[in-house]
Design an enzyme around this catalytic site. Sequence first.
Site, PDB file in Angstrom:
ATOM      1  N   TYR A   5     -53.815  12.197 -18.550  1.00 51.42           N
ATOM      2  CA  TYR A   5     -54.437  12.794 -19.771  1.00 51.42           C
ATOM      3  C   TYR A   5     -55.359  11.615 -20.370  1.00 51.42           C
ATOM      4  CZ  TYR A   5     -55.233  13.979 -24.667  1.00 51.42           C
ATOM      5  OH  TYR A   5     -55.837  14.297 -25.776  1.00 51.42           O
ATOM      6  N   VAL A  55     -45.048  16.504 -33.280  1.00 59.84           N
ATOM      7  CA  VAL A  55     -43.947  15.973 -34.155  1.00 59.84           C
ATOM      8  C   VAL A  55     -43.840  16.723 -35.587  1.00 59.84           C
ATOM      9  CG1 VAL A  55     -44.840  13.749 -34.991  1.00 59.84           C
ATOM     10  CG2 VAL A  55     -42.507  14.127 -34.820  1.00 59.84           C
TER      11      VAL A  55
END
Length: 310
Positions: free
Chosen positions: A144, A188
């Site tokens: 990525y 998160v």
Amino acid sequence: MNDKKILITGGLGFIGSYIADELIDENEVLIIDNKSTGKVENLQNINHENLTLIEKDLNDADLDDILTDVDYVFHLAAMASVPLSIENPSECIENNMDATIKLINACKNNNVKKIIFSSSSSVYGDNTNIPLKESEYPLPKSPYAASKASGELFLKTYYEAYGLNYISLRYFNVFGPKQDKNSQYAAVIPNFITALLEGEQPIIYGDGEQTRDFIYIRDVVNANIKAAESDYNGIINVASGKKTTINELYKIISETLGSDIEPKYLPERKGDIKHSLADVNNMKKIDYKVNLNDFENQLKETINWFKTKL
């Protein structure tokens, strides 16, 4: 920005939909999205008279036809997941590199005024020269991150060789309302909020002392538009320039929700970096600055949105 024709790739996603909503009243907006992760309901008004939605993959689309008379391109379509790119690098190359190169070439052929590329702080890898400057050599740790670094390099090459104007925006940890908890953009935060609202034990990978540079979604949208309107060509960090540990973040969210649930600590994930903090001086080149005093209010706004959805 007014009276322009704009293409947003990945315009049904978290960031892309915000950009579309911001621009659509005063501009003609085209969205191309294969709906692999994007959702129509992310848009405020799917029936807006200025909107054209093209449900296709970039690799399958006739971009020369789509880009006819387009002024600006905001390129957000991508496999936006470090873990998934490690599990399936071939798919990452197809979605992030092949499609990006195809789009860049089509922008050149159709005289697009400027392309704004959504890159990532992941290109820095475990570089310890913090705060991280755009001049640092990329040290990607995942397919990525490598795909984003590649996109930046191709854009620079097309600027030098053909005069295609561009800015690569290196997003740090983006958060805000409408964020999918399965997203890799600072996942998160939605994961913490969702777990606590559902009475579950949130997970922290590693010891929680890793640091991140969080940036609110509306700042990201404003930076994209400022980047398009500016005369600057190059790379810009899009971040707050302020570091927060994951443990500190958890404390703010749990206290805001009035929760006493303790997090569960698991081993670090492969590909994750330990520390991340941006040098944000280059944001002056697009005439933008983040208000550092808004972070807790932005978290509260995000928490309140999740409350209405759960």
